[in-house]
Scaffold this motif. Sequence first.
Motif, PDB file in Angstrom:
ATOM      1  N   TRP A  51       0.888  -1.020  -0.163  1.00  0.00           N
ATOM      2  CA  TRP A  51      -0.009   0.303  -0.127  1.00  0.00           C
ATOM      3  C   TRP A  51       0.897   1.225   0.149  1.00  0.00           C
ATOM      4  O   TRP A  51       1.708   1.367   0.787  1.00  0.00           O
ATOM      5  CB  TRP A  51      -0.853  -0.112   1.275  1.00  0.00           C
ATOM      6  CG  TRP A  51      -2.049  -0.916   1.148  1.00  0.00           C
ATOM      7  CD1 TRP A  51      -1.860  -2.439   1.757  1.00  0.00           C
ATOM      8  CD2 TRP A  51      -3.026  -1.219   0.421  1.00  0.00           C
ATOM      9  NE1 TRP A  51      -3.006  -3.098   1.366  1.00  0.00           N
ATOM     10  CE2 TRP A  51      -3.729  -2.377   0.547  1.00  0.00           C
ATOM     11  CE3 TRP A  51      -3.847  -0.266  -0.561  1.00  0.00           C
ATOM     12  CZ2 TRP A  51      -4.813  -2.584   0.036  1.00  0.00           C
ATOM     13  CZ3 TRP A  51      -4.985  -0.572  -1.111  1.00  0.00           C
ATOM     14  CH2 TRP A  51      -5.362  -1.659  -0.906  1.00  0.00           C
ATOM     15  N   GLU A  53       0.819   5.402  -1.908  1.00  0.00           N
ATOM     16  CA  GLU A  53       0.021   6.661  -2.364  1.00  0.00           C
ATOM     17  C   GLU A  53      -0.726   6.336  -3.843  1.00  0.00           C
ATOM     18  O   GLU A  53      -1.600   6.564  -3.987  1.00  0.00           O
ATOM     19  CB  GLU A  53       0.580   7.920  -2.194  1.00  0.00           C
ATOM     20  CG  GLU A  53       0.773   8.484  -0.873  1.00  0.00           C
ATOM     21  CD  GLU A  53      -0.558   8.675  -0.140  1.00  0.00           C
ATOM     22  OE1 GLU A  53      -1.442   9.180  -0.799  1.00  0.00           O
ATOM     23  OE2 GLU A  53      -0.880   8.233   1.167  1.00  0.00           O
ATOM     24  N   VAL A  56      -3.226   3.717  -3.673  1.00  0.00           N
ATOM     25  CA  VAL A  56      -4.571   4.153  -3.283  1.00  0.00           C
ATOM     26  C   VAL A  56      -5.101   5.100  -4.379  1.00  0.00           C
ATOM     27  O   VAL A  56      -6.395   4.855  -4.474  1.00  0.00           O
ATOM     28  CB  VAL A  56      -4.268   4.845  -1.883  1.00  0.00           C
ATOM     29  CG1 VAL A  56      -5.597   5.632  -1.477  1.00  0.00           C
ATOM     30  CG2 VAL A  56      -3.726   3.735  -0.886  1.00  0.00           C
ATOM     31  N   GLU A  57      -4.423   5.869  -4.848  1.00  0.00           N
ATOM     32  CA  GLU A  57      -5.153   6.902  -5.828  1.00  0.00           C
ATOM     33  C   GLU A  57      -5.589   5.907  -6.948  1.00  0.00           C
ATOM     34  O   GLU A  57      -6.709   6.354  -7.555  1.00  0.00           O
ATOM     35  CB  GLU A  57      -3.966   7.889  -6.277  1.00  0.00           C
ATOM     36  CG  GLU A  57      -3.827   8.788  -5.198  1.00  0.00           C
ATOM     37  CD  GLU A  57      -2.552   9.750  -5.710  1.00  0.00           C
ATOM     38  OE1 GLU A  57      -1.950   9.705  -6.982  1.00  0.00           O
ATOM     39  OE2 GLU A  57      -2.127  10.492  -4.855  1.00  0.00           O
ATOM     40  N   GLN A  59      -6.722   2.996  -7.122  1.00  0.00           N
ATOM     41  CA  GLN A  59      -7.980   2.233  -6.785  1.00  0.00           C
ATOM     42  C   GLN A  59      -9.242   3.164  -6.451  1.00  0.00           C
ATOM     43  O   GLN A  59     -10.174   2.823  -6.711  1.00  0.00           O
ATOM     44  CB  GLN A  59      -7.592   1.374  -5.286  1.00  0.00           C
ATOM     45  CG  GLN A  59      -6.696   0.201  -5.907  1.00  0.00           C
ATOM     46  CD  GLN A  59      -6.378  -0.643  -4.671  1.00  0.00           C
ATOM     47  OE1 GLN A  59      -6.985  -0.527  -3.746  1.00  0.00           O
ATOM     48  NE2 GLN A  59      -5.791  -2.055  -5.039  1.00  0.00           N
ATOM     49  N   GLN A  60      -8.769   4.270  -5.989  1.00  0.00           N
ATOM     50  CA  GLN A  60      -9.987   5.376  -5.606  1.00  0.00           C
ATOM     51  C   GLN A  60     -10.270   5.938  -7.014  1.00  0.00           C
ATOM     52  O   GLN A  60     -11.632   6.141  -7.083  1.00  0.00           O
ATOM     53  CB  GLN A  60      -9.294   6.394  -4.763  1.00  0.00           C
ATOM     54  CG  GLN A  60      -9.355   6.134  -3.412  1.00  0.00           C
ATOM     55  CD  GLN A  60      -8.790   7.175  -2.477  1.00  0.00           C
ATOM     56  OE1 GLN A  60      -8.198   8.201  -2.957  1.00  0.00           O
ATOM     57  NE2 GLN A  60      -8.957   7.057  -1.299  1.00  0.00           N
ATOM     58  N   SER A  61      -9.503   5.999  -7.965  1.00  0.00           N
ATOM     59  CA  SER A  61      -9.927   6.777  -9.405  1.00  0.00           C
ATOM     60  C   SER A  61     -11.170   5.677  -9.958  1.00  0.00           C
ATOM     61  O   SER A  61     -11.898   6.218 -10.762  1.00  0.00           O
ATOM     62  CB  SER A  61      -8.771   6.654 -10.148  1.00  0.00           C
ATOM     63  OG  SER A  61      -8.172   5.436 -10.522  1.00  0.00           O
ATOM     64  N   TYR A  63     -13.351   4.340  -8.348  1.00  0.00           N
ATOM     65  CA  TYR A  63     -14.716   4.717  -7.971  1.00  0.00           C
ATOM     66  C   TYR A  63     -15.162   6.101  -7.855  1.00  0.00           C
ATOM     67  O   TYR A  63     -16.363   6.539  -7.453  1.00  0.00           O
ATOM     68  CB  TYR A  63     -14.555   4.166  -6.230  1.00  0.00           C
ATOM     69  CG  TYR A  63     -14.254   2.684  -5.974  1.00  0.00           C
ATOM     70  CD1 TYR A  63     -15.429   1.767  -6.317  1.00  0.00           C
ATOM     71  CD2 TYR A  63     -13.207   2.420  -5.477  1.00  0.00           C
ATOM     72  CE1 TYR A  63     -15.106   0.518  -6.208  1.00  0.00           C
ATOM     73  CE2 TYR A  63     -13.099   0.956  -5.564  1.00  0.00           C
ATOM     74  CZ  TYR A  63     -13.983   0.173  -5.686  1.00  0.00           C
ATOM     75  OH  TYR A  63     -13.618  -1.218  -5.439  1.00  0.00           O
ATOM     76  N   THR A  65     -15.259  10.268  -7.577  1.00  0.00           N
ATOM     77  CA  THR A  65     -14.349  11.378  -7.033  1.00  0.00           C
ATOM     78  C   THR A  65     -14.209  11.099  -5.533  1.00  0.00           C
ATOM     79  O   THR A  65     -14.719  10.194  -4.901  1.00  0.00           O
ATOM     80  CB  THR A  65     -15.347  12.718  -7.057  1.00  0.00           C
ATOM     81  OG1 THR A  65     -16.693  12.353  -6.338  1.00  0.00           O
ATOM     82  CG2 THR A  65     -15.531  13.004  -8.456  1.00  0.00           C
ATOM     83  N   ASP A  66     -13.492  12.164  -4.857  1.00  0.00           N
ATOM     84  CA  ASP A  66     -13.254  12.031  -3.532  1.00  0.00           C
ATOM     85  C   ASP A  66     -14.691  12.281  -2.395  1.00  0.00           C
ATOM     86  O   ASP A  66     -14.503  12.001  -1.426  1.00  0.00           O
ATOM     87  CB  ASP A  66     -12.112  12.806  -3.189  1.00  0.00           C
ATOM     88  CG  ASP A  66     -10.838  12.365  -3.493  1.00  0.00           C
ATOM     89  OD1 ASP A  66     -10.160  13.024  -3.689  1.00  0.00           O
ATOM     90  OD2 ASP A  66     -10.641  11.260  -3.901  1.00  0.00           O
ATOM     91  N   ALA A  69     -15.989   9.457  -0.428  1.00  0.00           N
ATOM     92  CA  ALA A  69     -15.053   9.011   0.620  1.00  0.00           C
ATOM     93  C   ALA A  69     -15.512  10.067   1.810  1.00  0.00           C
ATOM     94  O   ALA A  69     -15.464   9.781   2.938  1.00  0.00           O
ATOM     95  CB  ALA A  69     -13.514   9.208   0.423  1.00  0.00           C
ATOM     96  N   SER A  72     -18.760   8.838   3.096  1.00  0.00           N
ATOM     97  CA  SER A  72     -18.631   7.723   3.904  1.00  0.00           C
ATOM     98  C   SER A  72     -17.914   8.186   5.381  1.00  0.00           C
ATOM     99  O   SER A  72     -18.435   7.442   6.402  1.00  0.00           O
ATOM    100  CB  SER A  72     -17.764   6.846   3.152  1.00  0.00           C
ATOM    101  OG  SER A  72     -17.410   5.849   4.003  1.00  0.00           O
TER     102      SER A  72
END
Length: 126
Positions: A51, A53, A56-57, A59-61, A63, A65-66, A69, A72
């Motif tokens: 893991w 940065e 993580v970026e 994998q977040q892309s 889903y 926008t931020d 998150a 959540s």
Amino acid sequence: MATPNFPKPSEFEADKRVQLVEETGHYIFTDPDDGAEYEYDHAKGAWFPMWNESLVEQQQSIYGTDDAAGASENQNDAKRKSDDLPKRRKANTSIYISGLPLDATEDEVAELFSQCGTIMPDMATS
């Protein structure tokens, strides 16, 4: 994204893509195609992504926008606050009797179960 060609444990020392981290004693594999790093787990005999940065970026892309998150996190904060409140449970003292003989009368049932407490008929069916 293609799966990298991981080296076998016997090839770790000779493979330039694999480095031994002295502090942890773990082997790290760097994929030359995308720069992703993997850590070798001796117990499981497999490589696992590390893991960082960029991972993580990436994998977040997938889903969006931020904002998701942030929403959540707000939901988690609300849940934590509600978990801090003391919970009061309403005592349920009702019991429902089934399987009585078809020829049992109301008086017989009342006589038998009155020793257990107050008998109230079902309000929906009387």
